[in-house]
Write a protein that holds these residues in place. Structure first.
Motif, PDB file in Angstrom:
ATOM      1  N   SER A   1       1.621 -22.922  56.804  1.00 35.16           N
ATOM      2  CA  SER A   1       1.872 -23.514  55.395  1.00 35.16           C
ATOM      3  C   SER A   1       2.212 -24.841  55.301  1.00 35.16           C
ATOM      4  O   SER A   1       2.261 -25.392  54.393  1.00 35.16           O
ATOM      5  N   ASP A   2       2.316 -25.482  56.525  1.00 32.31           N
ATOM      6  CA  ASP A   2       2.788 -26.881  56.535  1.00 32.31           C
ATOM      7  C   ASP A   2       1.660 -27.968  56.293  1.00 32.31           C
ATOM      8  O   ASP A   2       1.935 -29.090  56.025  1.00 32.31           O
ATOM      9  N   PHE A   3       0.367 -27.634  56.121  1.00 33.89           N
ATOM     10  CA  PHE A   3      -0.865 -28.503  56.212  1.00 33.89           C
ATOM     11  C   PHE A   3      -1.590 -28.138  54.945  1.00 33.89           C
ATOM     12  O   PHE A   3      -2.773 -28.728  54.822  1.00 33.89           O
ATOM     13  N   ASP A   4      -1.201 -27.159  53.984  1.00 31.40           N
ATOM     14  CA  ASP A   4      -1.935 -27.091  53.031  1.00 31.40           C
ATOM     15  C   ASP A   4      -0.739 -26.536  51.783  1.00 31.40           C
ATOM     16  O   ASP A   4      -0.225 -25.501  51.943  1.00 31.40           O
ATOM     17  N   ASP A   5      -0.395 -27.609  50.862  1.00 34.88           N
ATOM     18  CA  ASP A   5       0.502 -27.051  49.952  1.00 34.88           C
ATOM     19  C   ASP A   5       0.288 -26.375  48.985  1.00 34.88           C
ATOM     20  O   ASP A   5       1.159 -25.967  47.971  1.00 34.88           O
ATOM     21  N   LYS A   6      -1.109 -25.396  49.140  1.00 32.05           N
ATOM     22  CA  LYS A   6      -1.327 -24.285  48.128  1.00 32.05           C
ATOM     23  C   LYS A   6      -0.918 -22.959  48.711  1.00 32.05           C
ATOM     24  O   LYS A   6      -1.069 -22.079  47.963  1.00 32.05           O
ATOM     25  N   VAL A   7      -0.748 -23.150  50.096  1.00 28.58           N
ATOM     26  CA  VAL A   7      -0.448 -21.666  50.704  1.00 28.58           C
ATOM     27  C   VAL A   7       0.723 -21.004  50.234  1.00 28.58           C
ATOM     28  O   VAL A   7       0.712 -19.691  49.753  1.00 28.58           O
ATOM     29  N   ILE A   8       1.910 -21.681  50.040  1.00 32.41           N
ATOM     30  CA  ILE A   8       3.260 -20.982  49.736  1.00 32.41           C
ATOM     31  C   ILE A   8       2.875 -20.619  48.190  1.00 32.41           C
ATOM     32  O   ILE A   8       3.387 -19.465  47.685  1.00 32.41           O
ATOM     33  N   PRO A   9       2.518 -21.533  47.246  1.00 32.01           N
ATOM     34  CA  PRO A   9       2.193 -21.183  45.894  1.00 32.01           C
ATOM     35  C   PRO A   9       1.523 -19.949  45.596  1.00 32.01           C
ATOM     36  O   PRO A   9       1.664 -19.017  44.985  1.00 32.01           O
TER      37      PRO A   9
END
Length: 424
Positions: free
Chosen positions: A387-395
């Motif tokens: 989740s650190d390299f794509d800010d769309k993963v957590i959403p």
């Protein structure tokens, strides 16, 4: 008697008809269309291609209500991620330490309020408060003052091999294979004042037991206490007392313990596979399992909360689910409390109600395993993408998590169940 016979026959017929009517009304509902609708919604989320692969499970105390994988465990080979796909689940692994503590206590091997130095092969003290003992309960509630310093983070992730192609991501803190040492030696190096990795920052300045501060290192030390107290390696102890009794046959602490053909690749992002690694402090995050297998553990937690668990006594489960932190110990600005390696969250990934369980994150891994104590509904979500390299993963995790709750309540009948056997 002749006059009564027709009346008795009529009564018998009415009773028979009523029983047939009840039988028809109690026929189990068909939730196939509801499950198909959830699958369709999750496929839409999968197709955004932010997460390489993930698996979901919805559970109650009777077992699995829904369980399915999405995306890929290996994008290059188009190998699908299924409910049987295996990967490490990060800090959800700590929940096994909690069960193991109470199992060892039931066996008479330890007591949660004992000083850890009663059991360890080396002595540990907080240098600021050398005369205040650190107890097992301090470790189990993250109030031990043992901290996750840079020396910890930079030495716990061990690469499986030295050389990697340019297409494989290798994080800078990952150590070469020959860096691997026995768990006890690693902890001794970090936590004893003559250890090679010892620094004062491995301990906070608070008194032991005074403040909550989440500690992977403290959790792993707790597993070593169990190992020393029972004279059984931690992986074997959990295998014999948790995994085997729950028939979690596709779970274990090493590749040798599971079907290696089912193990997922982990991804730095959707485009880049992550180098294979192991976790030196494996008890804090290294359990390899699938959503199908992990569902058995969550079902046991839900049963245990309701006073119907099989791994521990009712009294042990009651203590496992007790709030452990006072208001002064809790982090400022949070409604959460903590049990014995259990997080009592309100608001995990957008939830607006209380949940009990644990979340996790490691390189290439994001996970959640929680249940609602008021409805008995549990959810598991396992991702194989960092989740650190794509800010769309957590959403996207939040969207999946929310959909699982919406559909899960319907699959569970949307009726609160009497699960609160242990008022907190």
């Amino acid at each position: 008697m002749k006059n009564l016979l027709p009346l008795l026959l009529i009564i018998a017929l009415l009773i028979s008809c009523k029983q047939k009517t009840n039988t028809i009304s109690e026929k189990p509902k068909d939730y196939s269309s509801l499950k198909d609708s959830l699958t369709s919604d999750l496929n839409i989320l999968k197709d955004r291609k932010n997460i390489a692969g993930f698996s979901t499970a919805i559970i109650n105390q009777d077992g699995i209500l829904y369980n399915k994988g999405f995306g890929y465990s290996e994008i290059g080979n188009q190998k699908e991620y299924t409910e049987s796909t295996i990967q490490n689940i990060a800090s959800i692994s700590k929940t096994l330490i909690g069960i193991s503590l109470f199992k060892a206590q039931e066996m008479g091997k330890l007591n949660l309020d004992d000083p850890v130095n009663n059991y360890l092969p080396f002595k540990i003290v907080n240098p600021t408060y050398p005369n205040i003992p650190i107890t097992i309960r301090h470790l189990a509630t993250h109030t031990s003052t043992i901290m996750d310093s840079d020396n910890f983070w930079e030495n716990t992730y061990i690469l499986k091999k030295t050389d990697h192609s340019k297409s494989v991501s290798v994080f800078g803190y990952m150590k070469p294979p020959d860096s691997k040492i026995p768990l006890a030696d690693f902890l001794k190096s970090l936590l004893t004042d003559n250890g090679e990795l010892y620094i004062p920052d491995n301990f906070s300045k608070e008194k032991p037991g005074e403040k909550f501060s989440y500690s992977n290192l403290g959790a792993t030390l707790c597993a070593l206490v169990i190992q020393s107290a029972t004279n059984t390696s931690y992986d074997k102890f959990t295998q014999e007392n948790i995994l085997k009794p729950l028939e979690m046959n596709n779970s274990g602490w090493s590749i040798r313990a599971v079907d290696s053909t089912k193990i997922s690749k982990l991804y730095a992002n959707y485009e880049s596979v992550l180098a294979d690694y192991s976790i030196l402090t494996y008890p804090d995050g290294g359990l390899l399992t699938s959503s199908s297998d992990l569902s058995k553990l969550l079902t046991e937690f839900i049963k245990g909360y309701a006073g119907k668990g099989t791994l521990l006594s009712k009294e042990s489960y009651k203590k496992l689910f007790e709030n452990q932190l006072s208001e002064s110990q809790m982090p400022e600005g949070t409604e959460a409390n903590f049990g014995i390696f259990l997080d009592f969250s309100k608001g995990f990934m957008g939830d607006n109600f209380e949940t009990i369980g644990h979340s996790g994150g490691d390189p290439g891994v994001v996970t959640g395993m929680f249940f609602n104590p008021n409805t008995g509904l549990g959810r598991i979500l396992i991702l194989n993408t960092d989740s650190d390299f794509d800010d769309k993963v957590i959403p996207q995790f939040k969207e999946i998590w929310s959909a699982m709750n919406t559909y899960g309540n319907k699959l569970n009948g949307e009726k609160p169940v009497a699960t609160n056997a242990h008022s907190k």
